[in-house]
Design an enzyme around this catalytic site. Structure first.
Site, mmCIF file in Angstrom:
data_model
loop_
_atom_site.group_PDB
_atom_site.id
_atom_site.type_symbol
_atom_site.label_atom_id
_atom_site.label_comp_id
_atom_site.label_asym_id
_atom_site.label_seq_id
_atom_site.Cartn_x
_atom_site.Cartn_y
_atom_site.Cartn_z
ATOM 1 N N GLU A 86 0.812 -1.208 0.000
ATOM 2 C CA GLU A 86 0.000 0.000 0.000
ATOM 3 C C GLU A 86 0.850 1.265 0.000
ATOM 4 O OE1 GLU A 86 -2.438 -3.357 1.195
ATOM 5 O OE2 GLU A 86 -0.550 -2.593 2.011
ATOM 6 N N HIS B 252 -8.502 -5.738 10.679
ATOM 7 C CA HIS B 252 -9.153 -5.594 9.385
ATOM 8 C C HIS B 252 -10.525 -4.918 9.515
ATOM 9 C CE1 HIS B 252 -6.113 -8.562 8.492
ATOM 10 N NE2 HIS B 252 -6.431 -8.588 7.211
#
Length: 326
Positions: free
Chosen positions: A62, A131
């Site tokens: 990312e 998450h």
């Protein structure tokens, strides 16, 4: 105006496709967005239709691909970056929060950063604490960044199109539990402006102010309040966290004289705290009771399905909170 029924997922895909066809500078970049059709199938079929130069798979890094997208946006592209979970945004926090936000300011308005970073930001799917973040409050804290949290397919399509056309970085937070839900969407082209809240249900006794999936829960709670307690609740969907539509919020509270602010965020320094301050400072004389807040229980996201269902706001918790407003 002619309409049809689309899922939240289909509405996003349609909005993305329309913007790719409208503007040759729009590209979609992210993990598994191309051949795999997207982790949540939002980009399904788009790689086959638009090819490698418009739908680009990124490695699992990312920090790398978000930084690349920010650089590309500074040079004229309009990248739409997909995160598999918004929890992964923290890996690219320096690029997203420090670099993208300050570029226009530090360049004296000469360099724009028209990037959209989108993906799921929610709990309730039993994927654990790493998450399940909802970081809209953290991102909205930073000047120069815009934050959007659509609750319906109609808003998801109209807002994604507006976000892509905006010259500032827009962080577009979706909810995986909404992807398969269906709503009526116009066939004609339309936009939903950033910074515009929506009254999803008019009412006169209580303002329930929410965003994202909490809006859907609030609508269900409002129907029960009307049927079982003769309380006519108004549901205000923020749609945008920043810019925030203060006028619509205040007008609703001035009409109902009571407010319940609901969010999936944790309570400490949350979006609800900002809205509560807004109401107390600008509509205090209209209040017949203190502002009530309802948020996720202040702990890391619980893996257990039955416990996580209690941790985040649900209809039962909203009913109890609404009835506790004086």
């Amino acid at each position: 105006m002619s309409t049809r029924t689309l899922t939240y997922r289909e509405a996003l895909r349609e909005g993305l496709s329309e913007e790719i066809e409208r503007d040759e500078n729009v590209v979609i970049i992210g993990e598994e967005v191309a051949q795999y059709n997207g982790a949540y199938k939002v980009t399904e079929g788009m790689w086959q239709k638009y090819g490698d130069k418009r739908i680009i798979d990124a490695p699992i890094s990312e920090a790398g691909f978000i930084g690349m997208g920010i650089g590309a946006s500074m040079l004229g592209l309009r990248p739409v970056m997909e995160l598999m979970f918004f929890s992964f945004a923290y890996v690219a926090w320096d690029q997203m929060i420090n670099n993208a936000s300050a570029m226009r300011y530090m360049s004296g308005g000469k360099i724009h950063c028209p990037i959209v970073i989108r993906g799921p930001a929610n709990g309730g799917t039993n994927v654990g604490a790493t998450h399940s973040h909802t970081p809209e409050n953290s991102i909205a804290n930073v000047p120069g960044l815009k934050v959007v949290c659509p609750a319906t397919a109609y808003d998801a399509k109209g807002l994604i199109k507006s976000a892509i056309r905006d010259n500032d970085p827009v962080y577009f937070m979706e909810n995986t539990l909404l992807y398969g839900e269906s709503w009526t969407v116009p066939e004609e082209d339309y936009l939903v402006p950033l910074g515009s809240a929506d009254i999803k249900r008019p009412g006169k006794d209580l303002s329930i102010i929410a965003h994202g999936r909490c809006v859907i829960m609030a609508l269900k709670a409002a129907e029960l309040l009307a049927a079982e307690h003769d309380i006519d609740a108004e549901v205000v969907d923020l749609r945008s966290i920043r810019p925030l539509d203060e006028e619509t919020i205040l007008a609703s509270v001035e009409k109902t004289n009571r407010a319940l602010v609901v969010e999936e965020n944790k309570p400490f320094c949350g979006v609800g705290a900002q809205i509560s301050h807004l109401i107390q400072s600008k509509a205090f004389d209209f209040l017949d009771a203190p502002v009530k807040r309802l948020s996720a229980i202040d702990a890391p996201a619980i893996y257990s399905d039955p416990l996580e269902k209690i941790q985040i706001p649900n209809v039962d918790r909203m009913l109890k909170a609404a009835l506790s407003v004086g």
